[in-house]
Design an enzyme around this catalytic site. Structure first.
Site, PDB file in Angstrom:
ATOM      1  N   ASP A 290       0.783  -1.236   0.000  1.00 25.08           N
ATOM      2  CA  ASP A 290       0.000   0.000   0.000  1.00 25.08           C
ATOM      3  C   ASP A 290       0.821   1.296   0.000  1.00 25.08           C
ATOM      4  O   ASP A 290       1.824   1.391   0.694  1.00 25.08           O
ATOM      5  CB  ASP A 290      -0.855   0.068   1.268  1.00 25.08           C
ATOM      6  CG  ASP A 290      -1.527  -1.239   1.598  1.00 25.08           C
ATOM      7  OD1 ASP A 290      -1.458  -2.167   0.782  1.00 25.08           O
ATOM      8  OD2 ASP A 290      -2.100  -1.322   2.694  1.00 25.08           O
ATOM      9  N   GLN A 306       4.207   0.874   2.232  1.00 28.13           N
ATOM     10  CA  GLN A 306       4.464  -0.393   2.908  1.00 28.13           C
ATOM     11  C   GLN A 306       5.682  -0.997   2.231  1.00 28.13           C
ATOM     12  O   GLN A 306       5.677  -1.221   1.009  1.00 28.13           O
ATOM     13  CB  GLN A 306       3.248  -1.321   2.751  1.00 28.13           C
ATOM     14  CG  GLN A 306       2.093  -0.954   3.638  1.00 28.13           C
ATOM     15  CD  GLN A 306       2.410  -1.241   5.102  1.00 28.13           C
ATOM     16  OE1 GLN A 306       2.324  -2.352   5.577  1.00 28.13           O
ATOM     17  NE2 GLN A 306       2.806  -0.206   5.831  1.00 28.13           N
ATOM     18  N   PHE A 346       2.345  -0.966   9.822  1.00 25.67           N
ATOM     19  CA  PHE A 346       1.348  -1.184   8.777  1.00 25.67           C
ATOM     20  C   PHE A 346       0.860   0.166   8.242  1.00 25.67           C
ATOM     21  O   PHE A 346       1.364   1.220   8.610  1.00 25.67           O
ATOM     22  CB  PHE A 346       0.198  -2.034   9.329  1.00 25.67           C
ATOM     23  CG  PHE A 346       0.432  -3.524   9.193  1.00 25.67           C
ATOM     24  CD1 PHE A 346       1.699  -4.046   8.964  1.00 25.67           C
ATOM     25  CD2 PHE A 346      -0.623  -4.428   9.297  1.00 25.67           C
ATOM     26  CE1 PHE A 346       1.913  -5.419   8.822  1.00 25.67           C
ATOM     27  CE2 PHE A 346      -0.429  -5.800   9.160  1.00 25.67           C
ATOM     28  CZ  PHE A 346       0.830  -6.295   8.926  1.00 25.67           C
ATOM     29  N   ASP A 409      -5.060   0.818   9.617  1.00 27.82           N
ATOM     30  CA  ASP A 409      -4.982   1.692   8.447  1.00 27.82           C
ATOM     31  C   ASP A 409      -5.627   3.054   8.673  1.00 27.82           C
ATOM     32  O   ASP A 409      -6.521   3.478   7.916  1.00 27.82           O
ATOM     33  CB  ASP A 409      -5.590   1.000   7.203  1.00 27.82           C
ATOM     34  CG  ASP A 409      -5.030  -0.401   6.974  1.00 27.82           C
ATOM     35  OD1 ASP A 409      -3.912  -0.672   7.471  1.00 27.82           O
ATOM     36  OD2 ASP A 409      -5.695  -1.220   6.323  1.00 27.82           O
ATOM     37  N   GLU A 458     -10.309  -2.707   4.709  1.00 26.84           N
ATOM     38  CA  GLU A 458      -8.973  -2.157   4.943  1.00 26.84           C
ATOM     39  C   GLU A 458      -8.880  -0.758   4.324  1.00 26.84           C
ATOM     40  O   GLU A 458      -9.690  -0.378   3.476  1.00 26.84           O
ATOM     41  CB  GLU A 458      -7.904  -3.038   4.279  1.00 26.84           C
ATOM     42  CG  GLU A 458      -7.923  -4.482   4.727  1.00 26.84           C
ATOM     43  CD  GLU A 458      -6.812  -5.336   4.103  1.00 26.84           C
ATOM     44  OE1 GLU A 458      -6.254  -6.169   4.831  1.00 26.84           O
ATOM     45  OE2 GLU A 458      -6.512  -5.184   2.913  1.00 26.84           O
TER      46      GLU A 458
HETATM   47  C1  FRU Z   1      -3.700  -3.813   2.712  1.00 27.64           C
HETATM   48  C2  FRU Z   1      -3.021  -4.237   4.003  1.00 27.64           C
HETATM   49  C3  FRU Z   1      -3.374  -3.285   5.122  1.00 27.64           C
HETATM   50  C4  FRU Z   1      -2.238  -3.456   6.060  1.00 27.64           C
HETATM   51  C5  FRU Z   1      -1.084  -3.642   5.127  1.00 27.64           C
HETATM   52  C6  FRU Z   1      -0.007  -4.540   5.642  1.00 27.64           C
HETATM   53  O1  FRU Z   1      -3.059  -4.234   1.576  1.00 27.64           O
HETATM   54  O2  FRU Z   1      -3.389  -5.550   4.313  1.00 27.64           O
HETATM   55  O3  FRU Z   1      -4.625  -3.522   5.700  1.00 27.64           O
HETATM   56  O4  FRU Z   1      -2.057  -2.353   6.892  1.00 27.64           O
HETATM   57  O5  FRU Z   1      -1.611  -4.166   3.932  1.00 27.64           O
HETATM   58  O6  FRU Z   1       1.098  -4.521   4.824  1.00 27.64           O
END
Ligand code: FRU
Length: 737
Positions: A290, A306, A346, A409, A458
Site C-alpha cells: 500500500d 508499505q 502497517f 490503516d 482495509e
Molecule cells: C492492505 C493491508 C493493510 C495493512 C497492510 C499490511 O493491503 O493488508 O490492511 O495495513 O496491507 O502490509
C-alpha cells in the site's frame, strides 16, 4: 545410580576416543541406560526402518504420534572439545516461536544451545554441530525433547518427531549447517550486499556494529541457496571504517550466500530489469504494497509506502519513502519508520499540522500508522524536517482496542476544528476524532448493510468534494479478498459527513474506484495543491502478488489520478482521470489515421524503438450493438485483449496469452469481466508501462488497471469487431518517459 551412569559414560567416552580426536557421548548402540526418560514418546532405540544417515546398527527415534510427548536427559558429561556434533533427523521445525521439539544442551540447568532437524528428508539424519569452545570445562547434559502438539487458532501444528545418533565431542565441526552464520566485514564501501533469492533460505538477519543491531530488530530475509536473484543492500555509509557483522540463521556451507556477502559502492541490482516501470513508482529494491502517508509538502510529493527493505515478499513492514517533484519520477529516500517493540509498521496516513495542534511544532508532518504486533494499535511519529526523518511519539500507541482483531490503516483528515480518523475495523469503518492527534474519541461506525462485505475491510479514505456547488463526501474502503474478479479491490461510497457520522446516498453499491484487478489500497494525498484530490493505488492484487515475475523489486503504484464527482448518465460516480502531471511525461505526438465503417484496424508499429512505456489514445464509435475489441500484441504472438460486449454491457480483459501467466493460477485463468456503461462512443486513453495497463474510458466513466508480463514489449495495436462495424478516430500515440 546417576553417579554410576556418570562414571560409565565418562569411561565410555574415554574408551571411544578415536584417532580423529572425537569422543562419543552416545551412539545408541547399547540401549538408553544413560538417559533419564520423562513421558512416553521414547520407547527404546531403533534399527533399520526408513532411516538413512545413521551410524552403526541403532539410532534413537521418538514415536511418531502426536498424542505422545516427553524427553530423554543424558547423564552429565564434561565438555572437553570445541564442538559437539550429532546426527539429527525428523521433520523440520515449524516456526511459531522457535522449535519446541529440539535437542538442548543444558549447563547448570540452563539451555545454552538448541538444535532441531535441518534435514529436507525427515528420515535422513544429518550432522548438526554446536560450537562449545566457550563452555569447555563445564559439566553439561543433553535433553532430547519432543513437545506436545500445539494449536494456533484453528491450525493444529504437528509437533514433529526426532531421530538422533552419534552424539560426540571433537575438534572439528562436522555439520555444513550454521545455526547462525556470522561474517564480519570492514565498512570500506557504501553498502554491504547479501545475496538473496525469493526461493532462498528462510532466515533471520541482523547486522551488528559495536554489538548493536543497526536494523533495529532481527529482520526476516531469504539469503540465496542456489541462484542469486538479487542483492540485499545494507547501507553502511554511517559506519565507515568500522567492523560490521552480518548474522544469518540457518545457513549451510553449500548455500550460495555462504562466503558471498561483500561490500560494494553500488547497490548491486540491475536497475533496468525487464518489467521495471519507467513512469510509475516502483522501489529501487524490495517489496511494496500500500501507499501510505502520501502528503504534498514544501512543493514535493511524498509517498510513504508499505515496504520491505530486505526482500521482495511481504514482511519486515517499514514505511519506505520516495519523493517526486513532478508526480511521475520518483527518487527513493531512506525508510522513515522501522518496526519496533509494538510491531511492524502497517498502513496509515500523514498530515501537515499547520496549527501545531500536537505540539511537535508548526507544520510538523505527523504520520499516523498501525503498529501490528500483539494486536493492532495506532501509533504516531512526527517529522520536523518536512517529512524526511521521523521521531516516534513516546506515548505510543495512541489508540488501542484489544477487542478488535482487524483494527488498522488510520487515514486522518483535518475536518472543521478536529482531526478525523477513518479506521478499518473488521467489517466497518470506525471514525474517531482528536484535537491533538494524540487523544482520540469515538465518533461513529459506518458500513453494516452497505456495499461489499466479501472480505476484510482495509485502508479507508474520506474525502470532500464540491459537486455542482454542493458538499459531498466520498469514503473509500478496500476489501480483500472478495473482489468480483478475485482477490483485492477498492469500493467507495458517496454521501454526507457531518463531522461525526458518514451517511451514504442511496446508490447501486458496490461501486468500485477502479474496475481492474490491479489497483488496491489506494488513498489520496494530504494537502494537495489547488484543492485537488490526487490518488495513487498499489498496482497489484493480493491473489497473486507474491508470485509476479519481477526480481529486484516487487510491485509499484498506479499513475497519479485526479478524482472528482460526475454523472455517468444514471447516477453520480467517482471519476478518475490521469493527473495533469502525467502529460508532462509525453514525448512527441504521433497522430495516426483512423478508419470509418471498418471491421478491422491495425497499427502495426506503435512506436519505433518502443521502450515499453507509452500512451495510446483513440475513440471507437460502433455503428450497432455487437462486440468490438482492441488488443496489444508483440512479435511472439503474445497479446492482451479488451472486449466491449455491447449486447451484455460488459467489458472483458483476456490476459491468458499476454506473456508470462503461469506464475499463479489466479492470474489469467478467467477473463476479468466488469460492467460497461453504455455510450455512443468510447474515448479510450490507454497507458502502458512495462508491466501495467491503465485504461481510462470517457473522461472518468471508468478506469481499468491490470498488469501483464509480456516477454517482449507490445508494439502492435489492433481493433476488431463482430456484429457491428466501427469508426476509430483521434488515434494518437505518445512515448512516455
Ligand atoms: C492492505 C493491508 C493493510 C495493512 C497492510 C499490511 O493491503 O493488508 O490492511 O495495513 O496491507 O502490509
Amino acid at each position: 545410580m546417576r553417579l554410576q551412569h556418570l562414571f560409565t559414560s565418562l569411561a565410555g567416552a574415554a574408551l571411544l576416543l578415536s584417532c580423529s580426536g572425537n569422543s562419543v557421548i552416545e551412539d545408541f548402540e547399547h540401549g538408553l541406560d544413560n538417559w533419564t526418560p520423562q513421558g512416553d514418546v521414547f520407547q527404546g532405540t531403533s534399527q533399520g526402518g526408513d532411516a538413512t544417515g545413521y551410524q552403526g546398527a541403532a539410532y534413537l527415534k521418538s514415536v511418531d504420534d502426536d498424542a505422545l510427548s516427553g524427553s530423554l536427559t543424558s547423564s552429565p558429561f564434561k565438555i572437553a572439545k570445541p564442538y559437539i556434533n550429532m546426527l539429527v533427523g525428523g521433520p523440520r521445525a515449524l516456526g511459531f516461536g522457535g522449535p519446541s521439539t529440539a535437542i538442548r544442551l543444558l549447563v547448570d540447568g540452563q539451555e545454552v544451545r538448541t538444535a532441531s532437524s535441518i534435514s529436507a528428508e525427515p528420515n535422513n539424519l544429518e550432522w548438526i554441530s554446536w560450537d562449545v569452545k566457550d563452555l569447555i570445562g563445564k559439566e553439561a547434559s543433553i535433553k532430547i525433547d519432543v513437545a506436545p502438539a500445539r494449536t494456533f487458532g484453528t491450525r493444529r501444528m504437528p509437533r514433529g518427531y526426532l531421530l538422533v545418533d552419534q552424539i560426540q565431542q571433537g575438534p572439528k565441526r562436522l555439520s555444513s549447517f550454521f545455526d547462525e552464520y556470522a561474517v564480519t566485514l570492514k565498512a570500506d564501501k557504501k553498502y554491504i550486499l547479501i545475496p538473496g533469492a525469493n526461493s532462498g533460505v528462510n532466515s533471520r538477519l541482523s547486522v551488528e556494529v559495536d554489538g548493536v543491531n543497526i536494523l533495529g530488530n532481527a529482520q526476516s530475509a531469504r539469503p540465496a541457496a542456489t541462484d542469486i536473484e538479487y542483492w540485499i543492500p545494507i547501507n553502511v555509509e554511517k559506519y565507515a571504517g568500522k567492523d560490521v557483522t552480518v548474522k544469518l540463521t540457518g545457513i549451510r556451507t553449500t548455500d550460495a550466500v555462504y562466503g558471498a556477502v561483500r561490500t560494494s559502492d553500488d547497490p548491486g541490482n540491475d536497475p533496468h530489469e525487464t518489467y521495471r516501470p519507467l513512469v510509475h513508482f516502483s522501489p529501487a529494491f524490495g517489496w511494496t504494497n500500500d501507499p501510505n502517508g502520501m502528503v504534498y509538502v514544501n512543493g514535493e510529493w511524498h509517498l510513504a509506502l508499505q515496504y520491505n527493505p530486505y526482500g521482495t515478499s511481504h514482511g519486515n513492514m517499514h514505511w519506505g519513502l520516495s519523493i517526486s517533484k513532478d508526480l511521475i519520477h520518483w527518487e527513493d529516500a531512506p525508510a522513515i519508520i522501522a518496526p519496533d517493540e509494538l510491531g511492524s509498521i502497517f498502513s496509515g496516513s500523514a498530515v501537515v499540522d499547520h496549527e501545531n495542534t500536537a505540539g511537535f511544532g508548526k507544520d510538523a508532518v505527523v504520520a499516523i500508522y498501525t503498529s501490528a504486533g500483539a494486536g493492532q494499535r495506532q501509533s504516531i511519529a512526527w517529522s520536523a524536517d518536512g517529512g524526511y526523518t521521523f521521531n516516534k511519539y513516546p506515548g505510543n500507541p495512541v489508540l488501542a482496542d484489544p477487542a478488535e482483531r482487524d483494527f488498522r490503516d488510520p487515514k486522518v483528515n483535518r475536518i472543521g476544528d478536529q482531526w478525523v480518523m477513518a479506521l478499518a475495523c473488521g467489517q466497518v469503518i470506525r471514525f474517531y476524532g482528536s484535537k491533538d492527534l494524540k487523544e482520540w474519541y469515538f465518533l461513529s461506525d459506518f458500513g453494516t448493510g452497505y456495499g461489499s462485505h466479501e472480505g476484510v475491510w482495509e485502508c479507508p479514505d474520506l474525502m470532500r468534494f464540491n459537486y455542482g456547488g454542493q458538499e459531498k463526501w466520498v469514503l473509500f474502503v478496500s476489501i480483500n479478498p472478495g473482489g468480483p474478479n478475485g482477490g483485492s479491490i477498492t469500493q467507495y461510497f458517496i454521501g454526507q459527513f457531518d463531522g461525526k457520522r458518514f451517511k451514504a446516498d442511496p446508490l447501486p453499491y458496490p461501486l468500485w474506484v477502479d474496475e481492474g484487478v490491479d489497483n488496491y489500497a489506494g488513498v489520496t494525498f494530504a494537502d494537495a495543491p489547488d484543492g485537488r484530490t490526487v490518488f495513487m493505488g498499489w498496482m497489484s492484487n493480493w491473489a497473486y502478488t507474491g508470485q509476479t515475475p519481477t526480481h529486484v523489486f516487487r510491485n509499484g503504484m498506479t499513475l497519479p489520478r485526479d478524482l472528482s464527482l460526475k454523472s455517468n448518465g444514471r447516477h453520480t460516480i467517482l471519476a478518475s482521470v490521469p493527473s495533469p502531471e502525467v502529460y508532462a511525461a509525453r514525448g512527441a505526438e504521433k497522430a495516426v489515421d483512423g478508419a470509418t465503417g471498418a471491421d478491422a484496424f491495425e497499427l502495426p508499429e506503435i512506436l519505433a524503438g518502443n521502450k515499453g512505456a507509452y500512451e495510446i489514445d483513440f475513440t471507437v464509435v460502433p455503428d450497432a450493438k455487437g462486440v468490438f475489441s482492441f488488443n496489444l500484441s508483440n512479435s511472439k504472438g503474445e497479446t492482451t485483449v479488451w472486449t466491449f460486449d455491447l449486447e451484455r454491457n460488459k467489458l472483458l480483459l483476456d490476459r491468458s496469452k499476454s506473456g508470462l501467466v503461469g506464475f499463479s493460477p489466479s492470474f489469467a485463468a478467467k477473463p476479468v469481466e466488469v460492467k460497461l456503461n453504455p455510450r455512443k462512443e468510447y474515448k479510450c486513453q490507454l497507458f502502458v508501462d512495462k508491466l501495467s495497463t491503465e485504461l481510462f474510458i470517457n473522461d472518468g466513466d471508468m478506469v481499468f488497471t491490470n498488469c501483464v508480463f509480456p516477454t517482449e514489449v507490445y508494439n502492435r495495436f489492433g481493433v476488431g469487431a463482430q456484429g457491428c462495424k466501427f469508426t476509430v478516430k483521434d488515434v494518437k500515440v505518445y512515448e512516455l518517459n
